[in-house]
Scaffold this motif. Structure first.
Motif, mmCIF file in Angstrom:
data_model
loop_
_atom_site.group_PDB
_atom_site.id
_atom_site.type_symbol
_atom_site.label_atom_id
_atom_site.label_comp_id
_atom_site.label_asym_id
_atom_site.label_seq_id
_atom_site.Cartn_x
_atom_site.Cartn_y
_atom_site.Cartn_z
ATOM 1 N N PHE A 167 -10.700 -14.866 3.458
ATOM 2 C CA PHE A 167 -9.674 -13.800 3.015
ATOM 3 C C PHE A 167 -10.463 -13.251 1.814
ATOM 4 C CE2 PHE A 167 -7.073 -16.015 5.770
ATOM 5 C CZ PHE A 167 -6.286 -15.241 6.291
ATOM 6 N N ASP A 168 -10.534 -11.843 1.775
ATOM 7 C CA ASP A 168 -10.915 -11.049 0.568
ATOM 8 C C ASP A 168 -9.789 -10.276 0.444
ATOM 9 O OD1 ASP A 168 -13.378 -12.200 0.838
ATOM 10 O OD2 ASP A 168 -14.488 -10.519 1.786
ATOM 11 N N GLY A 169 -9.614 -9.480 -0.751
ATOM 12 C CA GLY A 169 -8.704 -8.656 -1.270
ATOM 13 C C GLY A 169 -9.234 -7.234 -1.847
ATOM 14 N N LEU A 170 -8.209 -6.133 -1.629
ATOM 15 C CA LEU A 170 -9.038 -5.047 -2.356
ATOM 16 C C LEU A 170 -7.505 -4.307 -2.946
ATOM 17 C CD1 LEU A 170 -11.222 -2.439 -0.936
ATOM 18 C CD2 LEU A 170 -9.102 -1.600 -1.790
ATOM 19 N N ASP A 171 -7.950 -4.220 -4.171
ATOM 20 C CA ASP A 171 -6.640 -3.191 -4.874
ATOM 21 C C ASP A 171 -7.183 -2.465 -5.962
ATOM 22 O OD1 ASP A 171 -4.172 -2.526 -5.940
ATOM 23 O OD2 ASP A 171 -3.253 -4.210 -4.666
ATOM 24 N N PHE A 172 -6.728 -1.506 -6.561
ATOM 25 C CA PHE A 172 -7.263 -0.596 -7.683
ATOM 26 C C PHE A 172 -6.533 -1.269 -8.815
ATOM 27 C CE2 PHE A 172 -3.324 1.502 -6.426
ATOM 28 C CZ PHE A 172 -2.380 1.828 -7.757
ATOM 29 N N THR A 173 -5.784 -2.252 -9.042
ATOM 30 C CA THR A 173 -5.249 -2.821 -10.133
ATOM 31 C C THR A 173 -5.911 -4.191 -10.401
ATOM 32 O OG1 THR A 173 -3.483 -4.168 -9.056
ATOM 33 C CG2 THR A 173 -2.870 -1.681 -9.675
#
Length: 358
Positions: free
Chosen positions: A154-160
């Motif tokens: 599992f990878d994650g993406l967010d701008f924070t």
């Protein structure tokens, strides 16, 4: 840490933040909004009507917000929408800063819901090799989903910076920080599954996000989307007290037929549509709480000109205590009366689509 110590620490942090907020608000809030649209951002029709007028019922930051509905396609959107400065102002201290501990505890306690989201992929791909969760926050979904799919990375993406915290805590394997459409070319055809759980409604341009998802999902892979359902009967019955309106953060509300049609145009085949499963049974509880919190004197916050006095604090405590029976009753109705019938009665507050990239 004791409640007294926590209260003292928060009061100190609020006082330290107050000058910056005072400066931000010195010129009023008009500068936080883009120009008002005359046409629908989804279908470009000019047949717009005002669906909702409200204020910030969660943080109680100043400002008034309007949601317009397109009579041609049913799309509901914030109009005028927040601009970049407005998004920064109204998001600040909600998920991070002052709000980080509170929101972190809320998300961490939703393991059962996260597992259900992961399980919705099992009939379509029971062994995905890799999964990108867009708008992952602190990665709590990924941590819970790993229990359902132990062989999936599992990878994650967010701008924070929450996504970087998720990586440090081991909830995601790789953290991608930035805007999804900007990062998508480097992630092209990399993932078996891309998920967007209550992410699309926060986007300034949902169509651009969907095109980015089409880039990141490999051919034969799946896109999993969950969003608030603007056609929920609760949205009409509860009005401004319906929690999923979440003004001013939620910018777009896409009816399920619109989203299905757009996914098909992009080259996806929708293989599952769910309404009962993603329903979160909190509508009445949240409505009662929002009304109580709105009625009670304000809790101290840095965007207030001055901290509330002793009498104001006492009145707030008394108001919230008086509402405890109503909160308890709303919880019972949500969980044991409305939940089993939510889809049949049209009360489901969210829908979920699983789409395969052709």
């Amino acid at each position: 840490m004791s409640n007294e110590t926590e209260g003292t620490d928060r009061a100190t942090r609020v006082a330290a933040l107050r000058p910056a907020y005072r400066s931000d608000l010195a010129g009023g809030v008009d500068r936080f909004f883009a120009p008002r649209r005359d046409t629908c951002p989804w279908c470009d029709s000019g047949r717009l009507t005002t669906r909702l007028r409200t204020t910030d019922l969660l943080q109680h930051k100043p400002g008034r917000f309007l949601l317009d509905r397109c009579e041609a396609c049913g799309h509901t959107f914030q109009n005028p929408a927040l601009n970049e400065a407005g998004l920064e102002f109204y998001y600040r201290d909600f998920y991070d800063g002052l709000g980080e501990q509170k929101m972190g505890g809320t998300f961490q306690g939703r393991t059962k819901m996260y597992r259900g989201r992961a399980e919705s992929m099992l009939p379509h791909d029971p062994t995905p090799k890799n999964w990108l969760d867009v708008g992952t926050g602190h990665g709590h979904f990924c941590a819970a989903a790993r229990e359902v799919l132990p062989g999936t990375a599992f990878d994650g993406l967010d701008f924070t910076d929450g996504v970087e915290i998720a990586a440090r805590e081991g909830r995601v394997e790789h953290a991608h920080r930035g805007l999804f459409p900007d990062l998508a070319p480097d992630l092209a055809a990399r993932y078996d599954v891309v998920s967007m759980f209550h992410y699309l409604e926060h986007s300034t341009d949902p169509d651009r996000e969907l095109r980015a998802a089409h880039q990141a999902v490999r051919p034969g892979g799946h896109l999993l989307i969950e969003v608030p359902d603007p056609e929920s009967r609760y949205a009409r019955l509860l009005g401004r007290w319906w929690l999923p309106w979440l003004q001013p953060q939620h910018l777009h509300f896409v009816p399920v037929a619109n989203l299905r049609r757009r996914l098909t145009e992009l080259g996806f085949t929708v293989v599952a549509e769910q309404h009962a499963e993603p329903h979160d049974p909190v509508d009445l509880l949240a409505a009662v709480w929002l009304a109580l919190d709105h009625t009670a004197p304000r809790e101290d916050a840095p965007w207030l000109a001055e901290p509330p006095g002793a009498l104001s604090r006492a009145l707030r405590t008394a108001t919230l205590l008086a509402g405890v029976p109503a909160l308890a009753l709303a919880t019972l109705v949500d969980r044991f009366a409305a939940r089993p019938l939510s889809h049949r009665l049209g009360l489901s507050n969210a829908y979920r689509l699983v789409a395969r990239r052709d």
